[in-house]
Design a protein around this motif. Sequence first.
Motif, PDB file in Angstrom:
ATOM      1  N   TYR A   1       0.800  -1.099   0.092  1.00  0.00           N
ATOM      2  CA  TYR A   1      -0.056  -0.137   0.070  1.00  0.00           C
ATOM      3  C   TYR A   1       0.734   1.325  -0.042  1.00  0.00           C
ATOM      4  O   TYR A   1       2.044   1.311   0.708  1.00  0.00           O
ATOM      5  CB  TYR A   1      -0.867  -0.097   1.193  1.00  0.00           C
ATOM      6  CG  TYR A   1      -1.785   1.245   1.520  1.00  0.00           C
ATOM      7  CD1 TYR A   1      -2.750   1.619   1.039  1.00  0.00           C
ATOM      8  CD2 TYR A   1      -0.989   2.128   2.574  1.00  0.00           C
ATOM      9  CE1 TYR A   1      -3.401   2.798   1.085  1.00  0.00           C
ATOM     10  CE2 TYR A   1      -1.630   3.486   2.758  1.00  0.00           C
ATOM     11  CZ  TYR A   1      -2.806   3.608   2.231  1.00  0.00           C
ATOM     12  OH  TYR A   1      -3.620   4.999   2.516  1.00  0.00           O
TER      13      TYR A   1
ATOM     14  N   VAL B   1      -6.671  -0.119  -7.953  1.00  0.00           N
ATOM     15  CA  VAL B   1      -6.920  -0.936  -6.781  1.00  0.00           C
ATOM     16  C   VAL B   1      -8.078  -1.464  -6.699  1.00  0.00           C
ATOM     17  O   VAL B   1      -9.153  -0.893  -6.644  1.00  0.00           O
ATOM     18  CB  VAL B   1      -6.405  -0.159  -5.739  1.00  0.00           C
ATOM     19  CG1 VAL B   1      -6.645  -0.659  -4.600  1.00  0.00           C
ATOM     20  CG2 VAL B   1      -5.115   0.500  -5.797  1.00  0.00           C
TER      21      VAL B   1
ATOM     22  N   GLU C   1      -4.049  -4.985  -7.743  1.00  0.00           N
ATOM     23  CA  GLU C   1      -4.197  -4.092  -8.498  1.00  0.00           C
ATOM     24  C   GLU C   1      -4.320  -4.668  -9.774  1.00  0.00           C
ATOM     25  O   GLU C   1      -3.580  -5.824  -9.984  1.00  0.00           O
ATOM     26  CB  GLU C   1      -2.913  -2.927  -8.610  1.00  0.00           C
ATOM     27  CG  GLU C   1      -2.908  -2.077  -9.517  1.00  0.00           C
ATOM     28  CD  GLU C   1      -1.516  -0.927  -9.474  1.00  0.00           C
ATOM     29  OE1 GLU C   1      -1.623  -0.335  -8.544  1.00  0.00           O
ATOM     30  OE2 GLU C   1      -0.756  -1.448  -9.998  1.00  0.00           O
TER      31      GLU C   1
ATOM     32  N   ASP D   1      -2.540   5.604  -2.550  1.00  0.00           N
ATOM     33  CA  ASP D   1      -3.880   4.622  -2.584  1.00  0.00           C
ATOM     34  C   ASP D   1      -4.740   4.963  -2.093  1.00  0.00           C
ATOM     35  O   ASP D   1      -6.144   4.443  -1.854  1.00  0.00           O
ATOM     36  CB  ASP D   1      -3.256   3.218  -2.374  1.00  0.00           C
ATOM     37  CG  ASP D   1      -2.203   2.586  -3.490  1.00  0.00           C
ATOM     38  OD1 ASP D   1      -2.128   2.897  -4.636  1.00  0.00           O
ATOM     39  OD2 ASP D   1      -1.466   1.848  -2.621  1.00  0.00           O
TER      40      ASP D   1
ATOM     41  N   VAL E   1      -8.510   3.076  -1.719  1.00  0.00           N
ATOM     42  CA  VAL E   1      -8.759   1.970  -0.752  1.00  0.00           C
ATOM     43  C   VAL E   1     -10.042   2.358   0.156  1.00  0.00           C
ATOM     44  O   VAL E   1     -10.814   1.469   0.397  1.00  0.00           O
ATOM     45  CB  VAL E   1      -7.411   1.823   0.100  1.00  0.00           C
ATOM     46  CG1 VAL E   1      -7.843   1.116   1.228  1.00  0.00           C
ATOM     47  CG2 VAL E   1      -6.279   1.252  -0.662  1.00  0.00           C
TER      48      VAL E   1
ATOM     49  N   LEU F   1      -7.630  -5.102  -0.583  1.00  0.00           N
ATOM     50  CA  LEU F   1      -6.892  -4.644   0.312  1.00  0.00           C
ATOM     51  C   LEU F   1      -7.048  -5.832   1.169  1.00  0.00           C
ATOM     52  O   LEU F   1      -7.780  -6.421   1.693  1.00  0.00           O
ATOM     53  CB  LEU F   1      -7.627  -3.164   0.969  1.00  0.00           C
ATOM     54  CG  LEU F   1      -7.087  -2.818   2.206  1.00  0.00           C
ATOM     55  CD1 LEU F   1      -5.537  -2.262   2.209  1.00  0.00           C
ATOM     56  CD2 LEU F   1      -7.859  -1.964   2.908  1.00  0.00           C
TER      57      LEU F   1
ATOM     58  N   ASN G   1       0.026  -3.106   5.108  1.00  0.00           N
ATOM     59  CA  ASN G   1      -0.999  -3.120   4.178  1.00  0.00           C
ATOM     60  C   ASN G   1      -0.709  -3.511   2.722  1.00  0.00           C
ATOM     61  O   ASN G   1       0.523  -2.838   2.311  1.00  0.00           O
ATOM     62  CB  ASN G   1      -1.774  -1.732   4.190  1.00  0.00           C
ATOM     63  CG  ASN G   1      -2.698  -1.622   5.480  1.00  0.00           C
ATOM     64  OD1 ASN G   1      -3.543  -2.457   5.764  1.00  0.00           O
ATOM     65  ND2 ASN G   1      -2.090  -0.625   6.199  1.00  0.00           N
TER      66      ASN G   1
ATOM     67  N   VAL H   1      -2.442  -4.078  -1.385  1.00  0.00           N
ATOM     68  CA  VAL H   1      -3.211  -4.019  -2.314  1.00  0.00           C
ATOM     69  C   VAL H   1      -3.314  -4.993  -3.477  1.00  0.00           C
ATOM     70  O   VAL H   1      -2.123  -5.163  -4.032  1.00  0.00           O
ATOM     71  CB  VAL H   1      -3.215  -2.596  -2.781  1.00  0.00           C
ATOM     72  CG1 VAL H   1      -3.578  -1.492  -1.528  1.00  0.00           C
ATOM     73  CG2 VAL H   1      -2.160  -1.943  -3.730  1.00  0.00           C
TER      74      VAL H   1
END
Length: 143
Positions: A6, A60, A55, A10, A14, A63, A51, A53
Amino acid sequence: MIIRNYRTSDEAAVVDLWSRASKLAHPFIEGEGEGERARKLREVYLVEADNWVAEISGRVVGLLGLLGSEIGGLFVTPEEQGRGIGRTLVQHAVNLHGTVTLEVYEGNTRARRFYDRMGFTEQGRRIDEETGHVLITLRRLAT
């Protein structure tokens, strides 16, 4: 699809995906996905958790928030659910930590089915002080 750390850039994407996914998963929680809960996500969880993500084509779509080996949050945009993103994020957590744990609301039956398919087993239950709803503690052993 790529899984990456993350970045603060983002945050808007998010928070949006978390809000929409949370409202879908937790319709039984008043104010879910907004207000104080959104503030906590931005100011606490996105700062303190490890964190990651998911993609797709620069967008994104998922999470994963880790607190050590605990999955503190797993969210996928509603329009992308059912396409393996959540499975890939859980596998990422397992690859990093081996055995992982998490808590899921008893009322979130879709997530409970997902975690069951992913090999998680129930370890206990407690009442969430913030919401008054039952949380189930699950664990998946390292494979």
